[in-house]
Design a protein around this motif. Structure first.
Motif, PDB file in Angstrom:
ATOM      1  N   ASP A   1       0.648  -1.150  -0.018  1.00 36.09           N
ATOM      2  CA  ASP A   1      -0.041   0.152  -0.068  1.00 36.09           C
ATOM      3  C   ASP A   1       0.876   1.031  -0.046  1.00 36.09           C
ATOM      4  OD1 ASP A   1      -2.263  -1.594  -0.070  1.00 36.09           O
ATOM      5  OD2 ASP A   1      -2.775  -1.455   2.181  1.00 36.09           O
ATOM      6  N   ALA A   2       1.967   1.233   0.722  1.00 34.50           N
ATOM      7  CA  ALA A   2       2.896   2.248   0.761  1.00 34.50           C
ATOM      8  C   ALA A   2       3.541   2.596  -0.528  1.00 34.50           C
ATOM      9  CB  ALA A   2       3.839   2.413   2.011  1.00 34.50           C
ATOM     10  N   LEU A   3       3.852   1.580  -1.004  1.00 37.31           N
ATOM     11  CA  LEU A   3       4.512   1.441  -2.346  1.00 37.31           C
ATOM     12  C   LEU A   3       3.654   2.080  -3.461  1.00 37.31           C
ATOM     13  CD1 LEU A   3       6.573  -1.702  -2.502  1.00 37.31           C
ATOM     14  CD2 LEU A   3       7.495   0.724  -2.403  1.00 37.31           C
ATOM     15  N   ALA A   4       2.346   1.562  -3.136  1.00 35.43           N
ATOM     16  CA  ALA A   4       1.255   1.998  -4.165  1.00 35.43           C
ATOM     17  C   ALA A   4       1.151   3.601  -4.010  1.00 35.43           C
ATOM     18  CB  ALA A   4       0.088   1.150  -4.202  1.00 35.43           C
ATOM     19  N   ASN A   5       0.968   4.015  -3.086  1.00 36.54           N
ATOM     20  CA  ASN A   5       1.239   5.400  -2.909  1.00 36.54           C
ATOM     21  C   ASN A   5       2.390   6.526  -3.367  1.00 36.54           C
ATOM     22  OD1 ASN A   5      -1.479   5.654  -1.265  1.00 36.54           O
ATOM     23  ND2 ASN A   5      -0.597   5.290   0.681  1.00 36.54           N
ATOM     24  N   ILE A   6       3.369   5.674  -3.354  1.00 35.02           N
ATOM     25  CA  ILE A   6       4.705   6.181  -3.873  1.00 35.02           C
ATOM     26  C   ILE A   6       4.568   6.289  -5.310  1.00 35.02           C
ATOM     27  CG2 ILE A   6       6.949   5.938  -4.275  1.00 35.02           C
ATOM     28  CD1 ILE A   6       7.224   4.996  -1.095  1.00 35.02           C
ATOM     29  N   PHE A   7       4.203   4.912  -5.940  1.00 37.52           N
ATOM     30  CA  PHE A   7       4.032   5.060  -7.380  1.00 37.52           C
ATOM     31  C   PHE A   7       2.947   5.854  -7.861  1.00 37.52           C
ATOM     32  CE2 PHE A   7       5.330   0.319  -7.649  1.00 37.52           C
ATOM     33  CZ  PHE A   7       6.631   0.652  -7.519  1.00 37.52           C
ATOM     34  N   GLY A   8       1.975   6.314  -7.015  1.00 37.74           N
ATOM     35  CA  GLY A   8       0.878   7.536  -7.661  1.00 37.74           C
ATOM     36  C   GLY A   8       1.515   8.638  -7.969  1.00 37.74           C
ATOM     37  N   PHE A   9       2.745   9.077  -7.740  1.00 34.68           N
ATOM     38  CA  PHE A   9       3.515  10.089  -8.066  1.00 34.68           C
ATOM     39  C   PHE A   9       4.163  10.172  -9.328  1.00 34.68           C
ATOM     40  CE2 PHE A   9       2.709  10.844  -3.443  1.00 34.68           C
ATOM     41  CZ  PHE A   9       2.254  12.083  -3.609  1.00 34.68           C
ATOM     42  N   LEU A  10       4.216   8.841 -10.106  1.00 30.30           N
ATOM     43  CA  LEU A  10       4.851   8.628 -11.109  1.00 30.30           C
ATOM     44  C   LEU A  10       4.053   8.207 -12.297  1.00 30.30           C
ATOM     45  CD1 LEU A  10       7.380   5.852  -9.768  1.00 30.30           C
ATOM     46  CD2 LEU A  10       7.629   8.170 -10.084  1.00 30.30           C
ATOM     47  N   GLY A  11       4.569   8.719 -13.507  1.00 25.86           N
ATOM     48  CA  GLY A  11       3.687   8.217 -14.730  1.00 25.86           C
ATOM     49  C   GLY A  11       3.758   6.740 -15.116  1.00 25.86           C
ATOM     50  N   PRO A  12       2.973   6.273 -16.059  1.00 22.78           N
ATOM     51  CA  PRO A  12       2.700   4.794 -16.348  1.00 22.78           C
ATOM     52  C   PRO A  12       3.876   4.289 -16.673  1.00 22.78           C
ATOM     53  CG  PRO A  12       1.512   6.138 -17.893  1.00 22.78           C
ATOM     54  CD  PRO A  12       1.801   7.073 -16.786  1.00 22.78           C
ATOM     55  N   GLU A  13       4.772   4.921 -17.316  1.00 19.23           N
ATOM     56  CA  GLU A  13       5.825   4.128 -18.101  1.00 19.23           C
ATOM     57  C   GLU A  13       6.851   4.042 -16.723  1.00 19.23           C
ATOM     58  OE1 GLU A  13       4.480   6.985 -19.536  1.00 19.23           O
ATOM     59  OE2 GLU A  13       4.111   6.539 -21.495  1.00 19.23           O
ATOM     60  N   ASP A  14       6.947   4.918 -16.033  1.00 17.43           N
ATOM     61  CA  ASP A  14       8.054   5.032 -14.930  1.00 17.43           C
ATOM     62  C   ASP A  14       7.559   3.792 -13.904  1.00 17.43           C
ATOM     63  OD1 ASP A  14       9.497   6.994 -15.646  1.00 17.43           O
ATOM     64  OD2 ASP A  14       8.335   8.656 -14.805  1.00 17.43           O
ATOM     65  N   ILE A  15       6.306   3.920 -13.706  1.00 16.00           N
ATOM     66  CA  ILE A  15       5.894   2.550 -12.803  1.00 16.00           C
ATOM     67  C   ILE A  15       5.984   1.147 -13.449  1.00 16.00           C
ATOM     68  CG2 ILE A  15       3.685   1.575 -11.784  1.00 16.00           C
ATOM     69  CD1 ILE A  15       2.248   4.552 -11.719  1.00 16.00           C
ATOM     70  N   MET A  16       5.886   1.259 -14.789  1.00 16.50           N
ATOM     71  CA  MET A  16       6.223  -0.164 -15.533  1.00 16.50           C
ATOM     72  C   MET A  16       7.556  -0.410 -15.194  1.00 16.50           C
ATOM     73  SD  MET A  16       3.603  -1.354 -16.490  1.00 16.50           S
ATOM     74  CE  MET A  16       4.020  -2.761 -18.027  1.00 16.50           C
ATOM     75  N   ARG A  17       8.463   0.375 -15.254  1.00 13.48           N
ATOM     76  CA  ARG A  17       9.917   0.169 -15.104  1.00 13.48           C
ATOM     77  C   ARG A  17      10.307  -0.019 -13.663  1.00 13.48           C
ATOM     78  NH1 ARG A  17      10.512   4.396 -19.148  1.00 13.48           N
ATOM     79  NH2 ARG A  17      10.397   6.019 -17.883  1.00 13.48           N
ATOM     80  N   ALA A  18       9.605   0.405 -12.874  1.00 11.07           N
ATOM     81  CA  ALA A  18       9.892   0.175 -11.375  1.00 11.07           C
ATOM     82  C   ALA A  18       9.350  -1.027 -10.701  1.00 11.07           C
ATOM     83  CB  ALA A  18       9.165   1.293 -10.659  1.00 11.07           C
TER      84      ALA A  18
END
Length: 140
Positions: free
Chosen positions: A22-39
């Motif tokens: 859940d915490a990681l999902a909140n952090i990912f919420g500040f990134l764009g879709p391409e960045d999330i896919m790479r992370a």
């Protein structure tokens, strides 16, 4: 390298490892879709990505490569909120509906088709822009 630097790096990575999905999902919420896919480096991060409410961003489907990226995102980032659907590469089209114009249907009969219904997999889609996509007919 200083041995203290190595210890500090280990402390930081172990702190990151202790974060829940859940915490990681909140952090990912500040990134764009391409960045999330790479992370999405491990199982925990892939699970967090699936929970992430992806911020409104201008993700465009404008060629076969971006269509394939969207297809991957449909299961990896089901909470994508915005998609812009445009054309595909020459000789490609979105899956046909029933077309009343037989001449137009014949022109594109040999084109490679791509399933436009994949968009329905995005559970939180708030904005869908269709800008002259190569399609015809009636869709469910």
């Amino acid at each position: 390298n200083n041995s203290n630097d190595v210890v500090a790096d280990d402390d930081n990575s172990s702190s990151f490892d202790r974060l829940g999905t859940d915490a990681l999902a909140n952090i990912f919420g500040f990134l764009g879709p391409e960045d999330i896919m790479r992370a999405r480096l491990n199982k925990k991060m892939r699970e967090a990505a699936k929970k992430t409410i992806v911020p409104m961003t201008n993700f465009r489907i404008q060629c076969v490569r971006s269509f394939n990226a969207m297809a991957a995102m449909a299961s990896a980032l089901p909470n994508l909120q915005q998609i812009s659907v445009r054309g595909l590469d020459s000789g490609h089209k979105y899956s046909d509906g029933e077309d009343a114009d037989e001449g137009r249907a014949a022109e594109s009969a040999n084109f490679i088709t791509h399933d436009i219904n994949i968009i329905s997999r995005f559970r939180r889609l708030r904005s869908l822009e269709l800008f002259l996509p190569p399609s015809n007919g009636r869709y469910p």
